[in-house]
Write a protein that holds these residues in place. Structure first.
Motif, PDB file in Angstrom:
ATOM      1  N   ALA A  18      -7.800 -12.209  37.920  1.00  0.00           N
ATOM      2  CA  ALA A  18      -6.779 -13.264  37.956  1.00  0.00           C
ATOM      3  C   ALA A  18      -7.343 -14.560  38.539  1.00  0.00           C
ATOM      4  CB  ALA A  18      -5.578 -12.793  38.767  1.00  0.00           C
ATOM      5  N   GLU A  19      -8.115 -14.442  39.613  1.00  0.00           N
ATOM      6  CA  GLU A  19      -8.712 -15.636  40.224  1.00  0.00           C
ATOM      7  C   GLU A  19      -9.718 -16.279  39.279  1.00  0.00           C
ATOM      8  OE1 GLU A  19     -10.981 -17.005  44.333  1.00  0.00           O
ATOM      9  OE2 GLU A  19     -10.215 -14.963  44.156  1.00  0.00           O
ATOM     10  N   LEU A  20     -10.475 -15.455  38.585  1.00  0.00           N
ATOM     11  CA  LEU A  20     -11.452 -15.969  37.624  1.00  0.00           C
ATOM     12  C   LEU A  20     -10.745 -16.665  36.465  1.00  0.00           C
ATOM     13  CD1 LEU A  20     -14.361 -16.311  36.803  1.00  0.00           C
ATOM     14  CD2 LEU A  20     -14.309 -13.997  35.853  1.00  0.00           C
ATOM     15  N   ARG A  21      -9.659 -16.085  35.977  1.00  0.00           N
ATOM     16  CA  ARG A  21      -8.885 -16.730  34.910  1.00  0.00           C
ATOM     17  C   ARG A  21      -8.361 -18.096  35.366  1.00  0.00           C
ATOM     18  NH1 ARG A  21      -7.491 -11.434  33.667  1.00  0.00           N
ATOM     19  NH2 ARG A  21      -8.105 -10.921  31.537  1.00  0.00           N
ATOM     20  N   ALA A  22      -7.910 -18.185  36.605  1.00  0.00           N
ATOM     21  CA  ALA A  22      -7.418 -19.456  37.136  1.00  0.00           C
ATOM     22  C   ALA A  22      -8.540 -20.500  37.159  1.00  0.00           C
ATOM     23  CB  ALA A  22      -6.834 -19.263  38.526  1.00  0.00           C
ATOM     24  N   LEU A  23      -9.733 -20.094  37.564  1.00  0.00           N
ATOM     25  CA  LEU A  23     -10.877 -21.014  37.576  1.00  0.00           C
ATOM     26  C   LEU A  23     -11.222 -21.464  36.159  1.00  0.00           C
ATOM     27  CD1 LEU A  23     -13.292 -19.907  40.336  1.00  0.00           C
ATOM     28  CD2 LEU A  23     -13.352 -22.143  39.297  1.00  0.00           C
ATOM     29  N   ILE A  24     -11.177 -20.525  35.217  1.00  0.00           N
ATOM     30  CA  ILE A  24     -11.459 -20.864  33.821  1.00  0.00           C
ATOM     31  C   ILE A  24     -10.423 -21.868  33.317  1.00  0.00           C
ATOM     32  CG2 ILE A  24     -11.441 -19.930  31.471  1.00  0.00           C
ATOM     33  CD1 ILE A  24     -12.791 -17.395  32.693  1.00  0.00           C
ATOM     34  N   ASN A  80     -16.324 -26.016  29.964  1.00  0.00           N
ATOM     35  CA  ASN A  80     -17.648 -26.486  30.342  1.00  0.00           C
ATOM     36  C   ASN A  80     -18.279 -25.429  31.242  1.00  0.00           C
ATOM     37  OD1 ASN A  80     -19.732 -27.785  32.045  1.00  0.00           O
ATOM     38  ND2 ASN A  80     -19.175 -29.585  30.843  1.00  0.00           N
ATOM     39  N   VAL A  81     -19.244 -24.721  30.716  1.00  0.00           N
ATOM     40  CA  VAL A  81     -19.862 -23.592  31.405  1.00  0.00           C
ATOM     41  C   VAL A  81     -20.618 -24.037  32.653  1.00  0.00           C
ATOM     42  CG1 VAL A  81     -21.519 -21.702  31.167  1.00  0.00           C
ATOM     43  CG2 VAL A  81     -19.999 -22.264  29.282  1.00  0.00           C
ATOM     44  N   LEU A  82     -21.296 -25.161  32.594  1.00  0.00           N
ATOM     45  CA  LEU A  82     -22.053 -25.637  33.753  1.00  0.00           C
ATOM     46  C   LEU A  82     -21.129 -25.898  34.933  1.00  0.00           C
ATOM     47  CD1 LEU A  82     -24.585 -26.605  35.197  1.00  0.00           C
ATOM     48  CD2 LEU A  82     -24.224 -28.852  34.145  1.00  0.00           C
ATOM     49  N   GLU A  83     -20.043 -26.627  34.701  1.00  0.00           N
ATOM     50  CA  GLU A  83     -19.122 -26.924  35.793  1.00  0.00           C
ATOM     51  C   GLU A  83     -18.462 -25.649  36.329  1.00  0.00           C
ATOM     52  OE1 GLU A  83     -16.396 -29.812  34.286  1.00  0.00           O
ATOM     53  OE2 GLU A  83     -17.900 -31.409  34.296  1.00  0.00           O
ATOM     54  N   LEU A  84     -18.104 -24.746  35.437  1.00  0.00           N
ATOM     55  CA  LEU A  84     -17.510 -23.476  35.860  1.00  0.00           C
ATOM     56  C   LEU A  84     -18.500 -22.678  36.701  1.00  0.00           C
ATOM     57  CD1 LEU A  84     -15.290 -21.320  35.825  1.00  0.00           C
ATOM     58  CD2 LEU A  84     -16.195 -20.570  33.618  1.00  0.00           C
ATOM     59  N   ASN A  85     -19.746 -22.595  36.261  1.00  0.00           N
ATOM     60  CA  ASN A  85     -20.750 -21.841  37.018  1.00  0.00           C
ATOM     61  C   ASN A  85     -21.035 -22.471  38.379  1.00  0.00           C
ATOM     62  OD1 ASN A  85     -21.139 -19.693  35.280  1.00  0.00           O
ATOM     63  ND2 ASN A  85     -22.692 -20.774  34.101  1.00  0.00           N
ATOM     64  N   LEU A  86     -21.035 -23.793  38.459  1.00  0.00           N
ATOM     65  CA  LEU A  86     -21.246 -24.452  39.750  1.00  0.00           C
ATOM     66  C   LEU A  86     -20.121 -24.093  40.718  1.00  0.00           C
ATOM     67  CD1 LEU A  86     -22.548 -27.949  38.598  1.00  0.00           C
ATOM     68  CD2 LEU A  86     -23.852 -26.158  39.768  1.00  0.00           C
TER      69      LEU A  86
END
Length: 72
Positions: free
Chosen positions: A32-38, A56-62
């Motif tokens: 759930a927390e990961l979905r919120a970040l996505i 944006n994968v880069l911003e998400l990974n950062l």
């Protein structure tokens, strides 16, 4: 960048959803927390009609690295 090189910085929401269980396990974060970040990193269609929603994968990974680093 070469077309088709796999270096595209964006992925679709469907591609992100597919990876949620694996990423949540490796980052020790709830799905759930990961979905919120996505959701926070999802860019809508331009002007509401052009293109497709994307993440944006880069911003998400950062953000993931800052909040939930990978444990070794």
């Amino acid at each position: 960048m070469k077309v088709g090189s796999g270096l595209d910085p964006d992925i679709s929401p469907a591609a992100a959803e597919f990876q949620i269980p694996r990423i949540a396990r490796s980052r020790h974060v709830s799905e759930a927390e990961l979905r919120a970040l996505i959701t926070q990193h999802t860019v809508a269609r331009q002007f509401g009609v052009l293109g497709e929603p994307r993440i944006n994968v880069l911003e998400l990974n950062l953000d993931l690295d800052a909040q939930h680093p990978v444990s070794k």
